[in-house]
Scaffold this motif. Sequence first.
Motif, PDB file in Angstrom:
ATOM      1  N   GLN A  46     108.409  22.198 -34.119  1.00  0.00           N
ATOM      2  CA  GLN A  46     107.635  22.024 -35.629  1.00  0.00           C
ATOM      3  C   GLN A  46     106.262  21.948 -34.781  1.00  0.00           C
ATOM      4  OE1 GLN A  46     106.948  22.151 -38.614  1.00  0.00           O
ATOM      5  NE2 GLN A  46     109.851  22.669 -38.592  1.00  0.00           N
ATOM      6  N   VAL A  47     105.947  21.995 -33.245  1.00  0.00           N
ATOM      7  CA  VAL A  47     105.191  21.299 -33.234  1.00  0.00           C
ATOM      8  C   VAL A  47     104.336  22.248 -31.981  1.00  0.00           C
ATOM      9  CG1 VAL A  47     103.528  19.509 -31.724  1.00  0.00           C
ATOM     10  CG2 VAL A  47     104.372  18.988 -33.824  1.00  0.00           C
ATOM     11  N   TYR A  48     105.634  22.406 -30.274  1.00  0.00           N
ATOM     12  CA  TYR A  48     104.656  23.405 -29.415  1.00  0.00           C
ATOM     13  C   TYR A  48     104.593  24.636 -29.906  1.00  0.00           C
ATOM     14  CZ  TYR A  48     104.942  25.000 -24.857  1.00  0.00           C
ATOM     15  OH  TYR A  48     104.427  25.586 -23.376  1.00  0.00           O
ATOM     16  N   ALA A  49     105.782  25.033 -31.090  1.00  0.00           N
ATOM     17  CA  ALA A  49     105.550  27.036 -31.234  1.00  0.00           C
ATOM     18  C   ALA A  49     104.878  26.832 -32.153  1.00  0.00           C
ATOM     19  CB  ALA A  49     106.891  26.988 -31.616  1.00  0.00           C
ATOM     20  N   GLN A  50     104.201  26.193 -32.703  1.00  0.00           N
ATOM     21  CA  GLN A  50     103.167  26.423 -33.947  1.00  0.00           C
ATOM     22  C   GLN A  50     101.970  27.637 -33.701  1.00  0.00           C
ATOM     23  OE1 GLN A  50     102.955  25.177 -36.593  1.00  0.00           O
ATOM     24  NE2 GLN A  50     101.519  26.137 -37.852  1.00  0.00           N
ATOM     25  N   ASN A  51     101.887  28.256 -34.144  1.00  0.00           N
ATOM     26  CA  ASN A  51     101.469  29.520 -34.147  1.00  0.00           C
ATOM     27  C   ASN A  51     100.851  30.281 -35.680  1.00  0.00           C
ATOM     28  OD1 ASN A  51     102.105  30.133 -31.386  1.00  0.00           O
ATOM     29  ND2 ASN A  51     104.902  30.734 -32.652  1.00  0.00           N
ATOM     30  N   LEU A  52      99.812  30.490 -36.102  1.00  0.00           N
ATOM     31  CA  LEU A  52      99.438  31.143 -36.818  1.00  0.00           C
ATOM     32  C   LEU A  52     100.103  32.593 -37.519  1.00  0.00           C
ATOM     33  CD1 LEU A  52      95.416  32.060 -35.994  1.00  0.00           C
ATOM     34  CD2 LEU A  52      96.714  30.062 -37.708  1.00  0.00           C
ATOM     35  N   SER A  53     100.092  32.690 -38.724  1.00  0.00           N
ATOM     36  CA  SER A  53     101.437  32.774 -39.227  1.00  0.00           C
ATOM     37  C   SER A  53     100.415  34.724 -40.030  1.00  0.00           C
ATOM     38  CB  SER A  53     101.670  32.760 -40.933  1.00  0.00           C
ATOM     39  OG  SER A  53     100.809  32.274 -41.856  1.00  0.00           O
ATOM     40  N   ALA A  54     101.000  35.606 -40.214  1.00  0.00           N
ATOM     41  CA  ALA A  54     100.582  36.831 -40.655  1.00  0.00           C
ATOM     42  C   ALA A  54      99.651  36.810 -41.830  1.00  0.00           C
ATOM     43  CB  ALA A  54     101.641  37.616 -40.783  1.00  0.00           C
ATOM     44  N   ALA A  55     100.318  35.569 -42.784  1.00  0.00           N
ATOM     45  CA  ALA A  55      99.690  35.173 -44.041  1.00  0.00           C
ATOM     46  C   ALA A  55      98.622  34.086 -43.333  1.00  0.00           C
ATOM     47  CB  ALA A  55     100.613  34.306 -44.738  1.00  0.00           C
ATOM     48  N   ASP A  56      98.081  33.624 -42.427  1.00  0.00           N
ATOM     49  CA  ASP A  56      96.816  32.798 -42.493  1.00  0.00           C
ATOM     50  C   ASP A  56      96.069  34.325 -41.922  1.00  0.00           C
ATOM     51  OD1 ASP A  56      98.210  30.739 -42.570  1.00  0.00           O
ATOM     52  OD2 ASP A  56      98.882  30.135 -40.559  1.00  0.00           O
ATOM     53  N   ILE A  57      96.490  35.002 -40.399  1.00  0.00           N
ATOM     54  CA  ILE A  57      95.849  36.388 -40.161  1.00  0.00           C
ATOM     55  C   ILE A  57      95.023  37.415 -41.410  1.00  0.00           C
ATOM     56  CG2 ILE A  57      95.759  37.890 -38.951  1.00  0.00           C
ATOM     57  CD1 ILE A  57      95.020  35.351 -37.379  1.00  0.00           C
ATOM     58  N   ASP A  58      96.027  37.502 -42.397  1.00  0.00           N
ATOM     59  CA  ASP A  58      95.641  37.659 -43.240  1.00  0.00           C
ATOM     60  C   ASP A  58      94.585  37.556 -44.298  1.00  0.00           C
ATOM     61  OD1 ASP A  58      96.999  40.002 -42.726  1.00  0.00           O
ATOM     62  OD2 ASP A  58      98.583  39.096 -44.891  1.00  0.00           O
ATOM     63  N   VAL A  59      94.225  35.795 -43.990  1.00  0.00           N
ATOM     64  CA  VAL A  59      93.174  35.165 -45.296  1.00  0.00           C
ATOM     65  C   VAL A  59      92.313  35.500 -44.196  1.00  0.00           C
ATOM     66  CG1 VAL A  59      92.826  33.158 -45.473  1.00  0.00           C
ATOM     67  CG2 VAL A  59      94.577  33.824 -46.085  1.00  0.00           C
ATOM     68  N   VAL A  60      91.777  35.391 -42.601  1.00  0.00           N
ATOM     69  CA  VAL A  60      91.409  35.219 -41.819  1.00  0.00           C
ATOM     70  C   VAL A  60      89.987  36.548 -41.377  1.00  0.00           C
ATOM     71  CG1 VAL A  60      90.344  35.405 -39.278  1.00  0.00           C
ATOM     72  CG2 VAL A  60      91.778  33.714 -40.327  1.00  0.00           C
ATOM     73  N   THR A  61      91.267  37.830 -41.497  1.00  0.00           N
ATOM     74  CA  THR A  61      90.850  39.023 -42.033  1.00  0.00           C
ATOM     75  C   THR A  61      89.676  39.105 -43.321  1.00  0.00           C
ATOM     76  OG1 THR A  61      92.521  39.981 -40.895  1.00  0.00           O
ATOM     77  CG2 THR A  61      91.495  41.093 -41.482  1.00  0.00           C
ATOM     78  N   GLU A  62      90.845  38.912 -44.310  1.00  0.00           N
ATOM     79  CA  GLU A  62      89.857  39.332 -45.953  1.00  0.00           C
ATOM     80  C   GLU A  62      88.205  38.105 -45.279  1.00  0.00           C
ATOM     81  OE1 GLU A  62      92.010  37.198 -48.235  1.00  0.00           O
ATOM     82  OE2 GLU A  62      93.280  38.846 -48.380  1.00  0.00           O
ATOM     83  N   ARG A  63      88.021  36.635 -44.860  1.00  0.00           N
ATOM     84  CA  ARG A  63      86.412  35.904 -44.400  1.00  0.00           C
ATOM     85  C   ARG A  63      86.017  36.659 -43.727  1.00  0.00           C
ATOM     86  NH1 ARG A  63      89.691  33.365 -48.123  1.00  0.00           N
ATOM     87  NH2 ARG A  63      88.938  35.171 -48.817  1.00  0.00           N
ATOM     88  N   LEU A  64      86.193  37.870 -42.812  1.00  0.00           N
ATOM     89  CA  LEU A  64      85.676  38.586 -41.866  1.00  0.00           C
ATOM     90  C   LEU A  64      85.307  39.379 -42.937  1.00  0.00           C
ATOM     91  CD1 LEU A  64      84.673  39.424 -39.499  1.00  0.00           C
ATOM     92  CD2 LEU A  64      86.338  39.894 -38.820  1.00  0.00           C
ATOM     93  N   ALA A  65      86.094  40.207 -43.860  1.00  0.00           N
ATOM     94  CA  ALA A  65      84.925  41.378 -44.144  1.00  0.00           C
ATOM     95  C   ALA A  65      83.735  40.532 -45.178  1.00  0.00           C
ATOM     96  CB  ALA A  65      86.827  41.913 -44.965  1.00  0.00           C
ATOM     97  N   GLN A  66      84.579  39.935 -46.335  1.00  0.00           N
ATOM     98  CA  GLN A  66      83.928  38.916 -46.881  1.00  0.00           C
ATOM     99  C   GLN A  66      82.395  38.314 -46.101  1.00  0.00           C
ATOM    100  OE1 GLN A  66      84.810  34.962 -48.725  1.00  0.00           O
ATOM    101  NE2 GLN A  66      83.801  34.667 -49.900  1.00  0.00           N
ATOM    102  N   GLY A  67      82.505  38.388 -44.797  1.00  0.00           N
ATOM    103  CA  GLY A  67      80.851  37.148 -44.566  1.00  0.00           C
ATOM    104  C   GLY A  67      80.331  38.412 -43.638  1.00  0.00           C
ATOM    105  N   ALA A  68      81.329  39.652 -43.075  1.00  0.00           N
ATOM    106  CA  ALA A  68      80.185  40.516 -41.687  1.00  0.00           C
ATOM    107  C   ALA A  68      78.864  40.966 -43.145  1.00  0.00           C
ATOM    108  CB  ALA A  68      81.323  41.391 -41.190  1.00  0.00           C
ATOM    109  N   THR A  69      78.130  40.823 -42.141  1.00  0.00           N
ATOM    110  CA  THR A  69      76.457  41.389 -43.163  1.00  0.00           C
ATOM    111  C   THR A  69      75.405  42.071 -41.906  1.00  0.00           C
ATOM    112  OG1 THR A  69      75.724  39.129 -43.139  1.00  0.00           O
ATOM    113  CG2 THR A  69      76.995  40.069 -44.896  1.00  0.00           C
TER     114      THR A  69
END
Length: 466
Positions: free
Chosen positions: A25-48
């Motif tokens: 639960q802790v040591y192997a905690q990674n960002l999921s593909a869904a997490d990265i999708d959200v981060v990618t969306e925020r980047l597209a939204q914010g990059a100006t």
Amino acid sequence: MRRLTTSRKYLWSLMTSVTIFVYTQVYAQNLSAADIDVVTERLAQGATQSWEYGTRAEVLLELNAPSYSVFSPTALPPPQQIPANSTSALSDVIGIAQMIVANRSASNGNITGPQPLINDNATGDPASIGVAVLLANWTNQSTVNGLDYAGAARDQLEFLLSNVSQTNDGAISQRIDQVQLWSDFVYMAPPFFAYYGVLTGNQSLVQEAYHQVRLYRKYLRDSKANNLWKHIQLGLYGTDSGHWSTGNGWAAAGMLRVLSTIKQSQFSSSMKRQQKDLANWVQEIHDGMYSHLDSSGLFHNYADNSSTFTDASSTALLASTVYRLSLVWGVHKHIPIAELCRKALSAPAGSAVDISATGTATVSVPSSATTSTASAPSASSTATGTPGLLHFTSDGWLTPVVDPYNYAYQGQQSPESEAFVIAMQAAWRDWVADGAPGANGAVNPLGRVSWAWIVIDVVVVTFLLC
């Protein structure tokens, strides 16, 4: 006696199961593909801003179209004919280039001749978009939309080499209004020079990329601070002799892009010394930076100034460069500590991370993160946010981060920090795919940091062994 032995075996089995569960639960905690999708969306939204467009283009290549990234293990230049299975992956990058080239004349006041890809007071930042523009030209996108990608890239190149002021020994200024050198420049312009030179068969341009890095290191490296880089030098105003963590990350990441571009190019065999220098200079920054890592697993905004706030942005960027140096040059020295940083950035909401100076790390996990089985952690994000992560807001922004538009202060929503998370994730993925070299090799993680897991509100069951 048999009953006692059986009870002990049962107790040991239960304890082992709990231990495995906590590790999972802790040591192997990674960002999921869904997490990265959200981060990618925020980047597209914010990059100006210019450098945000450029950085977004680079990390999207690394994440979605790695065969077209300079970090691809295959030789450069990349294929001119885009494979059918890469068209979608490249669409956002090509889209950035198309938007920039279509609007550059209006951005620059409809001038002709040498000019940046987008109007900016920072001379190097628009060049960060140059690789995307060069790639659009290389893959013949002009036949699709009629835009002159080659001319736009050429104007950007000539603008930097001919129109921008330089120091007496040839370091190109990062500012238009005065000769001033910023550590950020190393990520922006030298990789553009190197890629331009490889695509056009011009070794002099590749050498210029190395030359600019060497000059910037000459002015910004602080030998009295274990080779950390100063942020801003020269000029009549606006200097910053502090060791800004993100600036050190920009420099390391830029040098790695130049190193990998040379290594995978037709000039690799004739530029061995330059490659060795670049790899050594990245290691200098790593050695200087990771000696100042905070107990939270994050860097302070100014690495050696603990009175400044902790910054997840530079932490992600520098971790990405550790994985890349491992892959590009076989240097694994800081892999264990980069892994700890990545896991700290990926920790569940409510956790507390402590990397102590004595070499012990403690992670406290909320009781809601525990269950009765040792199943793999589920994705922490929803369709629109990442509510289950310690270092991300509920809508997917990395936190805490430096304000990208005012580097002395803490910010809230930083597009570049989202790009750094993607860079870290892509580099880590490639490193894992390569066999995770150095995870248990060059430096034993337990030799630097050992993990102890503390679980809050776990019910302790006592067996009567009688």
